[in-house]
Design an enzyme around this catalytic site. Structure first.
Site, PDB file in Angstrom:
ATOM      1  N   LYS A  52     -15.013  -4.126 -19.876  1.00 14.20           N
ATOM      2  CA  LYS A  52     -16.162  -3.209 -19.929  1.00 14.20           C
ATOM      3  C   LYS A  52     -15.739  -1.816 -19.471  1.00 14.20           C
ATOM      4  CE  LYS A  52     -19.613  -6.842 -19.278  1.00 14.20           C
ATOM      5  NZ  LYS A  52     -20.438  -7.639 -18.370  1.00 14.20           N
ATOM      6  N   GLN A  96     -22.536  -7.968 -12.504  1.00 13.86           N
ATOM      7  CA  GLN A  96     -21.919  -9.051 -13.274  1.00 13.86           C
ATOM      8  C   GLN A  96     -22.382 -10.415 -12.759  1.00 13.86           C
ATOM      9  OE1 GLN A  96     -20.110  -8.656 -16.013  1.00 13.86           O
ATOM     10  NE2 GLN A  96     -19.618 -10.796 -16.286  1.00 13.86           N
ATOM     11  N   ASP A 119     -28.482  -4.271 -18.998  1.00 13.73           N
ATOM     12  CA  ASP A 119     -28.444  -5.664 -19.445  1.00 13.73           C
ATOM     13  C   ASP A 119     -29.748  -6.095 -20.116  1.00 13.73           C
ATOM     14  OD1 ASP A 119     -26.069  -7.129 -19.025  1.00 13.73           O
ATOM     15  OD2 ASP A 119     -26.392  -7.125 -16.853  1.00 13.73           O
TER      16      ASP A 119
HETATM   17  N1  GUN Z   1     -22.074 -12.613 -17.331  1.00 12.53           N
HETATM   18  C1  GUN Z   1     -21.869 -13.112 -18.575  1.00 12.53           C
HETATM   19  N2  GUN Z   1     -22.502 -12.362 -19.504  1.00 12.53           N
HETATM   20  C2  GUN Z   1     -23.121 -11.365 -18.850  1.00 12.53           C
HETATM   21  C3  GUN Z   1     -23.934 -10.274 -19.251  1.00 12.53           C
HETATM   22  O1  GUN Z   1     -24.241 -10.065 -20.435  1.00 12.53           O
HETATM   23  N3  GUN Z   1     -24.371  -9.459 -18.251  1.00 12.53           N
HETATM   24  C4  GUN Z   1     -24.077  -9.671 -16.934  1.00 12.53           C
HETATM   25  N4  GUN Z   1     -24.569  -8.833 -16.046  1.00 12.53           N
HETATM   26  N5  GUN Z   1     -23.330 -10.693 -16.535  1.00 12.53           N
HETATM   27  C5  GUN Z   1     -22.858 -11.526 -17.475  1.00 12.53           C
END
Ligand code: GUN
Length: 280
Positions: A52, A96, A119
């Site tokens: 990311k 996350q 998100d």
């Molecule tokens: N962990 C796995 N996928 C995601 C996501 O799309 N967002 C977040 N914040 N954590 C994750």
């Protein structure tokens, strides 16, 4: 069979976003910023966050990762979120998941200002999406949506089968398909005769976390199949779809890896830019 190249589509989207960031910078003398909070040492989370950060920098966003040990207490995380909520240089905040057990996920998600919730997990954004109002949209289903639309721009009246009912994927995916006038069936691991349901689908989105669940004889021809699964097995990484079998019958299919994954990250960058634009 159309092999849906998520890597290529994500690269195209990133190029568009890169141009948009340059344009925003020229117009407002500011750039969108993404801050990711990473707690603990889970290897997959560390890989996702690294990707990311790398992608955010590539498109010219301001990108910051704040790391905490597994033992961090909840109040420290909440206070950091409150601080980021007030920081004008931060357009988007992502914590996350999964979180350590002693940290309350709901509290953390609800602490993020909905306007900075890249998100789309905050109840305000979930509610807005399901009511058809403007909202942040969870990155994985948004990526799936773009890939489906690439193959079939007009989804009106199509029968879509969503496998999995999670807040991250299944539920928001359903909302996006409904908005496109699909007839959507939400199925999950307890659904009786899942094969029979799948055989009705013009579109199947598999996001249930069961390795190679969807078999060749579960899919009629002309179906678009999107595989959200990433399962570690003895034979390596596999999706929720049996690729070998389904690729022989489907109209289009995403590979794992190289399908939905790269689009998820590109959509996160898009969401960050959208949050920035709504804030100015
Ligand atoms: N962990 C796995 N996928 C995601 C996501 O799309 N967002 C977040 N914040 N954590 C994750």
């Amino acid at each position: 069979m159309i092999l849906i190249d998520g890597k290529k589509e994500a690269a195209i989207l990133r190029e568009e976003l890169k141009k948009e960031v340059l344009d925003l910078k020229a117009r407002y003398n500011k750039i969108p910023g993404l801050t990711v909070i990473l707690i603990g040492e889970l290897a997959p989370s560390k890989i996702y966050v690294r990707n990311k950060e790398k992608s955010a920098k590539e498109v010219g966003l301001k990108s910051e990762v704040i790391k905490y040990p597994d033992s961090v207490d909840e109040i420290t995380i909440l206070n950091k979120i409150y601080e980021l909520n007030k920081d004008d240089s931060v357009s988007g905040i992502l914590v996350q998941l999964p979180l350590p057990k002693h940290i309350n996920k709901k509290k953390v998600i609800e602490a993020i200002r909905p306007e900075k919730d890249v998100d789309g997990f905050h109840p305000q954004n979930v509610g807005n999406l399901s009511s058809g109002y403007e909202s942040s949209i969870p990155c994985t289903p948004l990526g799936c949506y773009f890939l489906i639309k690439k193959v079939e721009p007009n989804l009106s009246g199509k029968k879509a089968i969503v496998i999995g009912r999670s807040n991250l994927n299944g539920k928001p995916m359903t909302q996006l398909l409904l908005k496109e006038n699909c007839t959507v069936t939400i199925t999950h691991s307890k659904t009786k005769d899942l094969k029979r349901e799948c055989l009705k689908g013009d579109i199947i989105v598999a996001a249930v976390g069961i390795p190679e669940l969807v078999r060749g004889d579960w899919v009629k021809k002309d179906t678009i199949v999107i595989d959200v699964g990433i399962n570690k097995t003895e034979k390596g990484l596999v999706g929720d779809v049996n690729f070998e079998e389904v690729s022989k019958v489907a109209k289009a299919l995403t590979p794992v890896p190289g399908g939905v994954g790269p689009m998820t990250i590109a959509c996160l960058l898009k969401n960050t830019i959208e949050c920035f634009k709504r804030s100015i």
